[in-house]
Design a protein around this motif. Structure first.
Motif, mmCIF file in Angstrom:
data_model
loop_
_atom_site.group_PDB
_atom_site.id
_atom_site.type_symbol
_atom_site.label_atom_id
_atom_site.label_comp_id
_atom_site.label_asym_id
_atom_site.label_seq_id
_atom_site.Cartn_x
_atom_site.Cartn_y
_atom_site.Cartn_z
ATOM 1 N N GLY A 337 28.419 58.008 33.838
ATOM 2 C CA GLY A 337 28.787 57.753 34.888
ATOM 3 C C GLY A 337 28.511 55.861 34.809
ATOM 4 O O GLY A 337 29.414 55.454 35.331
ATOM 5 N N LEU A 338 28.147 55.646 33.426
ATOM 6 C CA LEU A 338 28.506 53.763 32.946
ATOM 7 C C LEU A 338 29.710 53.902 31.773
ATOM 8 O O LEU A 338 30.260 52.235 31.917
ATOM 9 N N ASP A 339 30.478 54.965 31.491
ATOM 10 C CA ASP A 339 31.805 53.910 31.006
ATOM 11 C C ASP A 339 32.414 53.178 31.574
ATOM 12 O O ASP A 339 33.590 52.800 31.244
ATOM 13 N N ARG A 340 32.203 53.041 33.361
ATOM 14 C CA ARG A 340 33.409 52.539 33.756
ATOM 15 C C ARG A 340 32.916 51.236 33.819
ATOM 16 O O ARG A 340 33.776 50.108 34.619
ATOM 17 N N PHE A 341 31.913 51.089 33.436
ATOM 18 C CA PHE A 341 31.213 49.529 33.648
ATOM 19 C C PHE A 341 31.522 48.609 31.853
ATOM 20 O O PHE A 341 31.339 48.824 31.136
ATOM 21 N N ASP A 342 32.887 48.436 31.880
ATOM 22 C CA ASP A 342 33.554 48.201 30.066
ATOM 23 C C ASP A 342 33.936 46.723 30.157
ATOM 24 O O ASP A 342 34.589 45.737 30.388
ATOM 25 N N PRO A 343 33.048 46.476 29.266
ATOM 26 C CA PRO A 343 33.194 44.681 28.726
ATOM 27 C C PRO A 343 34.843 44.694 28.525
ATOM 28 O O PRO A 343 34.448 43.365 28.696
ATOM 29 N N ALA A 344 35.463 44.859 27.762
ATOM 30 C CA ALA A 344 36.883 43.917 27.853
ATOM 31 C C ALA A 344 37.487 43.533 28.683
ATOM 32 O O ALA A 344 38.000 43.305 28.819
ATOM 33 N N VAL A 345 37.721 44.762 29.981
ATOM 34 C CA VAL A 345 38.400 44.694 30.964
ATOM 35 C C VAL A 345 38.015 43.269 31.240
ATOM 36 O O VAL A 345 38.784 42.920 32.181
ATOM 37 N N ALA A 346 36.318 43.093 31.734
ATOM 38 C CA ALA A 346 35.993 41.685 32.815
ATOM 39 C C ALA A 346 37.159 40.560 31.859
ATOM 40 O O ALA A 346 37.528 40.238 32.813
ATOM 41 N N ALA A 347 36.638 40.909 30.944
ATOM 42 C CA ALA A 347 37.553 39.460 30.161
ATOM 43 C C ALA A 347 38.887 39.103 30.408
ATOM 44 O O ALA A 347 39.358 37.968 30.565
ATOM 45 N N ARG A 348 39.221 40.652 30.063
ATOM 46 C CA ARG A 348 40.792 40.727 29.869
ATOM 47 C C ARG A 348 41.530 40.124 31.850
ATOM 48 O O ARG A 348 42.378 39.329 32.178
ATOM 49 N N THR A 349 40.264 40.873 32.590
ATOM 50 C CA THR A 349 40.939 39.840 33.998
ATOM 51 C C THR A 349 40.344 39.243 34.458
ATOM 52 O O THR A 349 41.363 38.053 35.131
ATOM 53 N N ILE A 350 39.504 38.626 33.840
ATOM 54 C CA ILE A 350 39.182 37.091 34.090
ATOM 55 C C ILE A 350 40.251 36.091 33.412
ATOM 56 O O ILE A 350 40.799 34.784 34.005
ATOM 57 N N ASP A 351 40.846 35.969 32.449
ATOM 58 C CA ASP A 351 42.043 35.301 31.398
ATOM 59 C C ASP A 351 42.656 36.010 32.018
ATOM 60 O O ASP A 351 43.857 34.461 32.411
ATOM 61 N N ASP A 352 43.158 36.910 32.284
ATOM 62 C CA ASP A 352 44.623 37.170 33.219
ATOM 63 C C ASP A 352 45.152 35.960 34.554
ATOM 64 O O ASP A 352 45.698 35.332 35.072
ATOM 65 N N LEU A 353 43.731 35.921 34.677
ATOM 66 C CA LEU A 353 43.504 34.802 36.500
ATOM 67 C C LEU A 353 43.739 33.790 36.234
ATOM 68 O O LEU A 353 44.539 33.053 36.519
ATOM 69 N N TYR A 354 43.433 33.063 34.960
ATOM 70 C CA TYR A 354 43.601 31.632 34.527
ATOM 71 C C TYR A 354 44.732 31.652 34.048
ATOM 72 O O TYR A 354 45.677 30.643 34.678
ATOM 73 N N ASP A 355 45.136 32.368 32.945
ATOM 74 C CA ASP A 355 46.978 32.814 33.704
ATOM 75 C C ASP A 355 47.599 32.444 34.445
ATOM 76 O O ASP A 355 49.114 31.241 34.474
ATOM 77 N N GLU A 356 47.122 33.172 35.253
ATOM 78 C CA GLU A 356 48.009 32.597 36.631
ATOM 79 C C GLU A 356 48.292 31.988 37.340
ATOM 80 O O GLU A 356 49.190 31.352 37.772
ATOM 81 N N LEU A 357 46.999 31.555 37.251
ATOM 82 C CA LEU A 357 46.932 30.348 38.154
ATOM 83 C C LEU A 357 47.224 28.410 37.303
ATOM 84 O O LEU A 357 47.669 27.863 38.369
#
Length: 377
Positions: A337-357
């Protein structure tokens, strides 16, 4: 892309650990500017090659240092300024705009229903100052859905909020028997003595006095709480009053909590106000039974074995810890049940947010809710 993170300080804490996670997983060029004390995590960041500097701000009313932020930010010429924690969200966002930065992002780590970083949310001026910082911010990242719901209640515009839950690198917290022996030797806790633990700032909101009260009713058990803060002396006095001073260990703040978790037999988080509950997830990843009062990360999701939710009272906490200790020794494997907290996904989501903005000139076109985490070290 150059990203400058502005944070109040870099002592060990959830927001600071999250920043370490983010820059460790980001694809962009990250630098960190602490407004006040660098703290133990500044050294850790520097060891990984991240540039860290300090503005030397002595308090919330250090106007001279606040004005100096404009020049510090302008000199770095970042494409994005990303602020963390209340003081940085206000002064960092304002300074970024005055320095001509077109894209400003903030992460909300600490807003609860009644308090924000120890301040009552009803204190005059708190909400107004928050709105000033939010008005200078293109997106506010909420670390959980409950935080996003609070933000929408008059703190910032809902259409400028995106949810990116935190998480953990499970490999960092794999149980290590050698670390268990080392930490227990250092604390003076024999191998066969039950050890209950907690991790967090020693501040009133964490309610670690409730944990001491519970341990007083667990004969022979010791308790260790890793963290620093103004409540340390009061906790020591309470331990003496309860007659358990010889069973209480306060080693101070730690940059790496994993070895300490290995030494424990059960984990407790008595705080009734949390924005995410990172420490609970870390304990579970170490294979510990984790008793908690509030953990938004687990709210609304499937049950996680070993996670035990209790009410805020001492009796419930005591009973749950007693049951956890009686069931031991645990296998010390992370539960499903802890695998849904994946460390790579958070950074990718934030990086994508930077790019879009940045592509949109600072405002972007709305961002989907992401799922993110805490880092590879």
């Amino acid at each position: 892309m150059r990203v400058l993170h502005v944070i109040t300080g870099l002592n060990a804490g959830g927001a600071e650990q999250w920043l370490w996670t983010l820059v460790g997983n980001s694809r962009h060029d990250n630098e960190v500017l602490a407004l006040s004390e660098p703290g133990v995590l500044a050294e850790a960041l520097c060891r990984t090659g991240v540039r860290v500097s300090c503005a030397g701000m002595r308090g919330n009313r250090d106007v001279l240092a606040a004005v100096g932020l404009v020049g510090r930010i302008r000199a770095r010429r970042p494409d994005v300024v990303h602020t963390h924690l209340f003081r940085a969200q206000l002064y960092g966002a304002l300074a970024a705009r005055l320095a001509g930065v077109r894209t400003v992002v903030s992460t909300e780590h600490s807003l609860n229903r009644t308090r924000i970083e120890g301040r009552p949310t009803t204190r005059p001026g708190v909400r107004l100052l928050y709105r000033v910082g939010a008005a200078c911010t293109d997106r506010t990242v909420a670390v959980s859905r409950p935080v996003a719901d609070l933000l929408a209640d008059g703190w910032t515009r809902a259409d400028r909020t995106v949810v990116v839950p935190l998480g953990i690198d499970r490999q960092t917290f794999v149980f290590d028997p050698a670390a268990r022996r080392r930490v227990r030797d250092r604390l003076g806790v024999p191998p066969d003595v039950p050890l209950v633990g907690g991790v967090g700032r020693l501040v009133p909101g964490k309610r670690f006095e409730v944990l001491l009260d519970a341990v007083a009713h667990l004969p022979g058990a010791h308790v260790v709480v890793a963290g620093a803060g103004p409540e340390r002396d009061r906790l020591l006095r309470r331990a003496a009053h309860l007659g358990i001073a010889h069973r209480v260990h306060l080693p101070g703040e730690v940059a790496e909590p994993a070895p300490l978790l290995c030494a424990m037999d059960a984990f407790a988080s008595p705080s009734a106000e949390e924005t995410f509950g990172m420490a609970v997830l870390e304990a579970l990843a170490s294979g510990l039974p984790a008793v908690y009062v509030r953990c938004p990360a687990l709210e609304g999701g499937p049950p996680v074995p070993g996670a035990v939710h209790v009410g805020p009272g001492t009796d419930e906490l005591t009973a749950a810890l007693r049951a956890a200790l009686l069931r031991g020794p645990w296998a010390r494997r992370p539960p499903p049940g802890l695998d849904r907290f994946d460390p790579a996904v958070a950074a990718r989501t934030i990086d994508d947010l930077y790019d879009e903005l940045v592509r949109g000139g600072g405002r972007g076109h709305g961002v989907r809710t992401g799922r993110g985490t805490r880092s590879n070290r």
